[in-house]
Design an enzyme around this catalytic site. Structure first.
Site, PDB file in Angstrom:
ATOM      1  N   LYS A  44       0.826  -1.509  -0.019  1.00 42.62           N
ATOM      2  CA  LYS A  44      -0.018   0.559   0.312  1.00 42.62           C
ATOM      3  C   LYS A  44       0.832   1.227  -0.245  1.00 42.62           C
ATOM      4  O   LYS A  44       1.332   1.731   1.045  1.00 42.62           O
ATOM      5  CB  LYS A  44      -0.910  -0.318   0.981  1.00 42.62           C
ATOM      6  CG  LYS A  44      -2.222   0.474   1.213  1.00 42.62           C
ATOM      7  CD  LYS A  44      -1.942   1.959   0.401  1.00 42.62           C
ATOM      8  CE  LYS A  44      -1.578   2.912   2.143  1.00 42.62           C
ATOM      9  NZ  LYS A  44      -1.650   4.357   1.548  1.00 42.62           N
TER      10      LYS A  44
ATOM     11  N   GLY B  49       6.423   5.183   8.209  1.00 41.65           N
ATOM     12  CA  GLY B  49       5.867   6.486   8.362  1.00 41.65           C
ATOM     13  C   GLY B  49       5.644   7.177   9.524  1.00 41.65           C
ATOM     14  O   GLY B  49       6.994   6.698  10.789  1.00 41.65           O
ATOM     15  N   SER B  50       5.373   7.889   9.580  1.00 41.77           N
ATOM     16  CA  SER B  50       4.481   8.616  11.270  1.00 41.77           C
ATOM     17  C   SER B  50       4.572   8.270  12.471  1.00 41.77           C
ATOM     18  O   SER B  50       3.892   7.109  12.314  1.00 41.77           O
ATOM     19  CB  SER B  50       4.098   9.509  10.912  1.00 41.77           C
ATOM     20  OG  SER B  50       2.758   9.084  10.815  1.00 41.77           O
ATOM     21  N   THR B  51       5.296   8.208  13.548  1.00 43.38           N
ATOM     22  CA  THR B  51       4.759   7.900  14.366  1.00 43.38           C
ATOM     23  C   THR B  51       3.059   7.624  15.295  1.00 43.38           C
ATOM     24  O   THR B  51       2.921   6.841  15.333  1.00 43.38           O
ATOM     25  CB  THR B  51       5.824   8.536  15.764  1.00 43.38           C
ATOM     26  OG1 THR B  51       7.420   8.512  15.257  1.00 43.38           O
ATOM     27  CG2 THR B  51       5.322   8.182  17.712  1.00 43.38           C
TER      28      THR B  51
ATOM     29  N   GLY C  91       1.933   4.721  13.431  1.00 43.77           N
ATOM     30  CA  GLY C  91       2.493   3.806  14.080  1.00 43.77           C
ATOM     31  C   GLY C  91       1.917   2.983  15.234  1.00 43.77           C
ATOM     32  O   GLY C  91       1.532   1.991  15.226  1.00 43.77           O
TER      33      GLY C  91
ATOM     34  N   GLU D 168       8.927   1.855  11.306  1.00 46.09           N
ATOM     35  CA  GLU D 168       9.961   2.056  11.709  1.00 46.09           C
ATOM     36  C   GLU D 168       9.120   3.596  11.867  1.00 46.09           C
ATOM     37  O   GLU D 168       8.538   3.904  10.083  1.00 46.09           O
ATOM     38  CB  GLU D 168      10.579   2.185   9.884  1.00 46.09           C
ATOM     39  CG  GLU D 168      11.189   0.488   9.938  1.00 46.09           C
ATOM     40  CD  GLU D 168      12.745   0.709  10.294  1.00 46.09           C
ATOM     41  OE1 GLU D 168      12.816   1.239  10.797  1.00 46.09           O
ATOM     42  OE2 GLU D 168      13.107  -0.710  10.302  1.00 46.09           O
TER      43      GLU D 168
ATOM     44  N   CYS E 247      13.786   9.975   7.172  1.00 43.44           N
ATOM     45  CA  CYS E 247      13.001   9.784   9.176  1.00 43.44           C
ATOM     46  C   CYS E 247      14.551   9.561   9.801  1.00 43.44           C
ATOM     47  O   CYS E 247      14.657   9.875  10.809  1.00 43.44           O
ATOM     48  CB  CYS E 247      13.030   8.093   9.142  1.00 43.44           C
ATOM     49  SG  CYS E 247      14.107   6.899   7.558  1.00 43.44           S
TER      50      CYS E 247
ATOM     51  N   GLU F  93       9.584  16.456  15.132  1.00 43.70           N
ATOM     52  CA  GLU F  93      10.207  15.895  13.692  1.00 43.70           C
ATOM     53  C   GLU F  93       9.509  16.887  12.797  1.00 43.70           C
ATOM     54  O   GLU F  93       8.138  16.326  12.801  1.00 43.70           O
ATOM     55  CB  GLU F  93       9.925  14.598  13.460  1.00 43.70           C
ATOM     56  CG  GLU F  93       9.824  13.958  11.795  1.00 43.70           C
ATOM     57  CD  GLU F  93      10.121  13.254  11.936  1.00 43.70           C
ATOM     58  OE1 GLU F  93       9.094  11.491  11.582  1.00 43.70           O
ATOM     59  OE2 GLU F  93      10.742  12.323  11.352  1.00 43.70           O
TER      60      GLU F  93
HETATM   61  P1  NAP Z   1       2.229   8.748   7.422  1.00 44.65           P
HETATM   62  O1  NAP Z   1       0.789   9.463   7.230  1.00 44.65           O
HETATM   63  O2  NAP Z   1       2.233   8.337   8.811  1.00 44.65           O
HETATM   64  O3  NAP Z   1       1.647   7.897   5.889  1.00 44.65           O
HETATM   65  C1  NAP Z   1       2.049   6.133   6.253  1.00 44.65           C
HETATM   66  C2  NAP Z   1       1.872   5.320   5.198  1.00 44.65           C
HETATM   67  O4  NAP Z   1       0.860   4.889   5.605  1.00 44.65           O
HETATM   68  C3  NAP Z   1       0.987   5.978   4.401  1.00 44.65           C
HETATM   69  O5  NAP Z   1       1.267   5.129   2.537  1.00 44.65           O
HETATM   70  C4  NAP Z   1      -0.148   6.004   4.197  1.00 44.65           C
HETATM   71  O6  NAP Z   1      -0.998   6.316   3.547  1.00 44.65           O
HETATM   72  C5  NAP Z   1      -0.379   5.116   5.360  1.00 44.65           C
HETATM   73  N1  NAP Z   1      -1.549   5.496   6.514  1.00 44.65           N
HETATM   74  C6  NAP Z   1      -1.294   6.625   6.830  1.00 44.65           C
HETATM   75  N2  NAP Z   1      -3.057   6.519   7.752  1.00 44.65           N
HETATM   76  C7  NAP Z   1      -3.114   5.962   8.219  1.00 44.65           C
HETATM   77  C8  NAP Z   1      -4.033   4.612   8.714  1.00 44.65           C
HETATM   78  N3  NAP Z   1      -4.460   5.184   9.481  1.00 44.65           N
HETATM   79  N4  NAP Z   1      -4.165   3.432   8.469  1.00 44.65           N
HETATM   80  C9  NAP Z   1      -3.345   2.883   7.772  1.00 44.65           C
HETATM   81  N5  NAP Z   1      -2.307   3.382   7.135  1.00 44.65           N
HETATM   82  C10 NAP Z   1      -2.596   4.707   7.417  1.00 44.65           C
HETATM   83  O7  NAP Z   1       3.393   9.298   7.516  1.00 44.65           O
HETATM   84  P2  NAP Z   1       3.965   9.810   5.732  1.00 44.65           P
HETATM   85  O8  NAP Z   1       3.364  11.663   6.018  1.00 44.65           O
HETATM   86  O9  NAP Z   1       3.579   9.725   4.667  1.00 44.65           O
HETATM   87  O10 NAP Z   1       5.201  10.141   6.219  1.00 44.65           O
HETATM   88  C11 NAP Z   1       6.367  11.057   6.676  1.00 44.65           C
HETATM   89  C12 NAP Z   1       6.843  10.323   8.316  1.00 44.65           C
HETATM   90  O11 NAP Z   1       6.980   9.364   7.770  1.00 44.65           O
HETATM   91  C13 NAP Z   1       7.709  10.939   8.883  1.00 44.65           C
HETATM   92  O12 NAP Z   1       7.125  11.609  10.447  1.00 44.65           O
HETATM   93  C14 NAP Z   1       8.890  10.217   9.083  1.00 44.65           C
HETATM   94  O13 NAP Z   1       9.969   9.939  10.250  1.00 44.65           O
HETATM   95  C15 NAP Z   1       8.519   8.974   9.068  1.00 44.65           C
HETATM   96  N6  NAP Z   1       9.309   8.192   8.278  1.00 44.65           N
HETATM   97  C16 NAP Z   1      10.449   7.495   8.923  1.00 44.65           C
HETATM   98  C17 NAP Z   1      11.139   5.898   8.051  1.00 44.65           C
HETATM   99  C18 NAP Z   1      11.816   5.044   8.765  1.00 44.65           C
HETATM  100  O14 NAP Z   1      12.549   4.793   8.677  1.00 44.65           O
HETATM  101  N7  NAP Z   1      11.470   4.865  10.587  1.00 44.65           N
HETATM  102  C19 NAP Z   1      11.568   6.478   6.658  1.00 44.65           C
HETATM  103  C20 NAP Z   1      10.436   7.388   5.734  1.00 44.65           C
HETATM  104  C21 NAP Z   1       9.542   8.304   6.771  1.00 44.65           C
HETATM  105  P3  NAP Z   1      -1.730   7.828   2.721  1.00 44.65           P
HETATM  106  O15 NAP Z   1      -0.597   8.428   2.379  1.00 44.65           O
HETATM  107  O16 NAP Z   1      -3.382   7.564   1.660  1.00 44.65           O
HETATM  108  O17 NAP Z   1      -1.906   8.948   4.317  1.00 44.65           O
END
Ligand code: NAP
Ligand code: MG
Length: 489
Positions: free
Chosen positions: A181, A234-236, A239, A256, A290, A391
Site C-alpha cells: 500500500k 511512516g509517522s509515529t 504507527g 519504522e 526519517c 520532527e
Molecule cells: P504517514 O502519514 O504515517 O503515512 C505513511 C503510510 O501510512 C502512507 O502509506 C499512509 O497512507 C499510510 N497511512 C496513513 N494513515 C493510516 C492508517 N490510519 N492506517 C493505515 N495506514 C495509514 O507518514 P507520511 O506523512 O507519509 O511520512 C512521513 C513520516 O514518516 C515522517 O514522520 C517520517 O519520520 C516517517 N518516516 C519514517 C521512516 C523510517 O524508516 N523510520 C522512513 C520514512 C518516513 P496515505 O498516504 O494514504 O495517508
C-alpha cells in the site's frame, strides 16, 4: 513541464492482473515541482483489499510459490534487481515526477540501492535454515523456519521505491506473499515494482499493489484477519494507531517511525568534513528523511566557524526542476507539507532561535509554482524549543551548542526518538564511547546517511521496533517452529 510521457494511468495489481477499483474510483498524483497532474491512479477500497488478501492467501497456500525451491525464489529476486537497473531511466523519472527528488538522487543513488537490496535478498533466500538439537537422548528435535504468511507493507512518500524494496525483497526471500500500500502522494513507482515482479516471473498474487488512502485501504489491511504481518514505515502517530488496530487480530508488526536524530560535532572534528556531513545529513531529499540529522549539536569551541560555513553552503544551494543537472534540491512533497515546514520556521523564530540561512519559500523558482523551501539553518536553539523536539520532516536544521562529552550525551538523548545519530571527531575512543552512549539504531562516525543492504536499520524508543535490511530483517518475515520426534527407548 510535460509529465505524462513516462507513465500512463495507474491500476491496482491483484492476483496477477491489472484492474480498476471495483468502486470505479481513482485519484490524481501530482508533481510537486510544478503542481501539475502526473496521472490518475485507481483507488483501492475495502472490497479490493479483501480480494487482494484472498489472492495473497491462495498464492501462499495453493499456488506455485509455496512449492517453489528457495533457489528459484532467489533467481526471481535477482532478476527483479536486474530489471530495476535495466529500467533505470524510466523508473527514476517516475520517482522524480512523483516525489520532487532530484533525478540524481533517484537514478544514481536510490534505485541502484533498491536493485542491490533485491540482489542481497536473492542470495539470502537459499541461506535460511533451522537448527537440529542433540539435547534430548530419546528425541530428535529440530526447528523449521517458515514464512510468516501474508504481509501488508504500508509505505510513506519520501523514498517510495526504496522503502518498498526494503519490505518486498526480504518478504519474498522468506517465502511470504505481500501486498504493498504505497503513500497516496507517491503511488507510481510501487506500480512499476509490480510490473517488474510479474516480468521477473513472480506467480499471480505473490506481489500485489494497492494504491489508496491510508485511512481506508491501509486500515482495512491492518484489520483484515487474512493479513499475518504489517510492515509499516511512516509517522509515529500512524504507527501507534496501526499497533492499536492490529491488536484485534494479533498481527506481527514492525514499525519504522519518525526521528529527531542528533548529528554531534566535537571541537576536534575535521570542520569542513563536518560541514558537509551536517549539510547532507539534514538536506538530502529536502530533509524528508526519517534518519535526517535534524539536530546539529556543536561543541562551543568550533560553533562560530561551523555555522558560518554551513550557512554559506545552504545559501548557495541551487533549487529548481529536479530533472535538471544543476539542481541540488527539489521541492518538498506537497503544499500541506510546505505549509507545515514554514509553520515550524515561524515557531522557531517566535521561540527565539536565530535564523542563519533560508527560512522562506523559494518562490523565485519556477515562477512561484511548486513547493520549494530554502534550506534553513537555525542557530542558538534551546533543547526545549519546538524545533528541537518535533520532527519537521523538511529542510530545517536546529543547531544546539554543547560543552563537553557528558553534555553532548545528555542533549543527544533528550528526545523521544532514537533512529540514528552522527558523531564527528578525530578522537577514536571518544567516537566509540559516543556510539555506545547514544540511544539510536544507527550511528555514523565521521559520515552520515550511509546504508548497506547487509546492515540492519531501525529504531530505539518512539522510532519504532524491528529491523529492516540485513539478515535481521528476515526474522520478522519468518516463524520458527520446533519439531519433536520420539526416538523410542
Ligand atoms: P504517514 O502519514 O504515517 O503515512 C505513511 C503510510 O501510512 C502512507 O502509506 C499512509 O497512507 C499510510 N497511512 C496513513 N494513515 C493510516 C492508517 N490510519 N492506517 C493505515 N495506514 C495509514 O507518514 P507520511 O506523512 O507519509 O511520512 C512521513 C513520516 O514518516 C515522517 O514522520 C517520517 O519520520 C516517517 N518516516 C519514517 C521512516 C523510517 O524508516 N523510520 C522512513 C520514512 C518516513 P496515505 O498516504 O494514504 O495517508
Ligand atoms: Mg506526487
Amino acid at each position: 513541464m510535460a509529465t505524462t510521457e513516462s507513465t500512463g494511468p495507474g491500476r491496482l495489481l491483484i492476483g496477477g492482473e491489472w484492474r480498476d477499483a471495483l468502486s470505479g474510483k481513482s485519484f490524481e498524483t501530482t508533481n510537486p515541482a510544478d503542481e501539475s497532474v502526473v496521472t490518475h491512479v485507481a483507488e483501492a477500497g475495502e472490497e479490493d483489499v479483501n480480494l487482494a488478501v484472498q489472492a495473497a492467501r491462495e498464492a501462499l497456500e495453493s499456488g506455485p510459490w509455496g512449492r517453489m525451491p528457495a533457489a528459484e525464489r532467489g533467481k526471481i529476486l535477482w532478476r527483479m534487481g536486474e530489471l530495476i537497473l535495466e529500467n533505470l531511466p524510466s523508473l527514476s523519472m517516475v520517482e522524480t515526477l512523483d516525489t520532487g527528488k532530484t533525478l540524481f538522487d533517484s537514478g544514481k543513488i536510490e534505485l541502484p540501492m533498491a536493485a542491490s537490496i533485491f540482489q542481497f535478498y536473492a542470495g539470502a533466500a537459499t541461506k535460511l535454515a533451522g537448527r537440529t538439537l542433540n539435547s534430548h537422548p530419546s528425541a530428535f528435535t529440530y526447528t523449521l523456519r517458515e514464512p510468516v504468511g501474508v504481509v501488508a507493507a504500508i509505505v510513506p512518500w519520501n523514498f517510495p521505491f526504496l522503502l518498498t524494496s526494503w519490505k518486498v525483497a526480504p518478504a519474498l526471500a522468506a517465502g511470504c506473499t505481500i501486498i504493498v500500500k504505497p503513500a497516496s502522494q507517491t503511488p507510481l513507482s510501487a506500480i512499476e515494482m509490480g510490473r517488474i515482479g510479474l516480468e521477473a516471473g513472480l506467480p499471480p498474487g505473490v506481489l500485489q499493489v494497492l494504491p489508496g488512502p491510508g485511512s481506508s485501504a491501509g486500515m482495512t489491511l491492518v484489520r483484515n484477519p487474512g493479513v499475518d504481518k504489517i510492515a509499516f514505515t511512516g509517522s509515529t502517530v500512524v504507527g501507534r494507531e496501526i499497533l492499536r488496530e492490529s491488536a484485534g487480530t494479533l498481527k506481527r508488526v514492525t514499525l519504522e517511525l519518525g526521528g529527531k536524530s542528533p548529528n554531534i560535532v566535537f571541537g576536534d572534528a575535521d570542520v569542513d568534513a563536518a560541514v558537509k556531513g551536517a549539510f547532507n545529513g539534514i538536506f538530502y531529499n529536502k530533509g524528508e528523511v526519517c534518519a535526517a540529522g535534524s539536530r546539529l549539536l556543536v561543541e562551543r569551541s568550533i560553533h562560530a566557524e561551523l555555522i558560518e560555513k554551513l550557512a554559506e553552503r545552504a545559501e548557495s544551494t541551487v533549487l529548481g526542476d529536479p530533472r535538471e543537472k544543476s539542481t541540488r534540491m527539489g521541492p518538498v512533497i506537497s503544499r500541506q507539507q510546505m505549509e507545515s515546514v514554514l509553520g515550524y520556521v515561524e515557531t522557531g523564530k517566535k521561540e527565539g532561535a536565530r535564523l542563519a540561512a533560508g527560512g522562506r519559500r523559494a518562490d523565485e523558482v519556477n515562477d512561484g509554482k511548486g513547493y520549494f523551501v530554502r534550506p534553513t539553518v537555525f542557530d542558538g536553539v534551546d533543547p526545549e524549543m519546538t524545533i528541537a523536539r518535533e520532527e519537521i520532516f523538511g529542510p530545517v536544521l536546529a543547531t544546539i551548542e554543547f560543552d563537553g562529552f557528558e553534555d553532548a550525551v545528555t542533549k543527544a538523548n533528550a528526545t523521544i526518538y532514537g533512529l540514528a545519530a552522527g558523531v564527528w571527531t578525530r578522537d577514536v575512543s571518544k567516537a566509540h564511547r559516543m556510539a555506545k552512549a547514544v540511544k539510536a539504531g544507527t550511528v555514523w562516525i565521521n559520515t552520515y546517511n550511509l546504508y548497506d543492504p547487509g546492515l540492519p536499520f531501525g529504531g530505539f524508543k518512539a522510532s519504532g521496533f524491528g529491523r529492516e535490511l540485513g539478515l535481521e530483517a528476515l526474522d520478522s518475515y519468518l516463524e520458527t517452529k520446533s519439531v519433536w520426534l520420539n526416538l523410542g527407548r
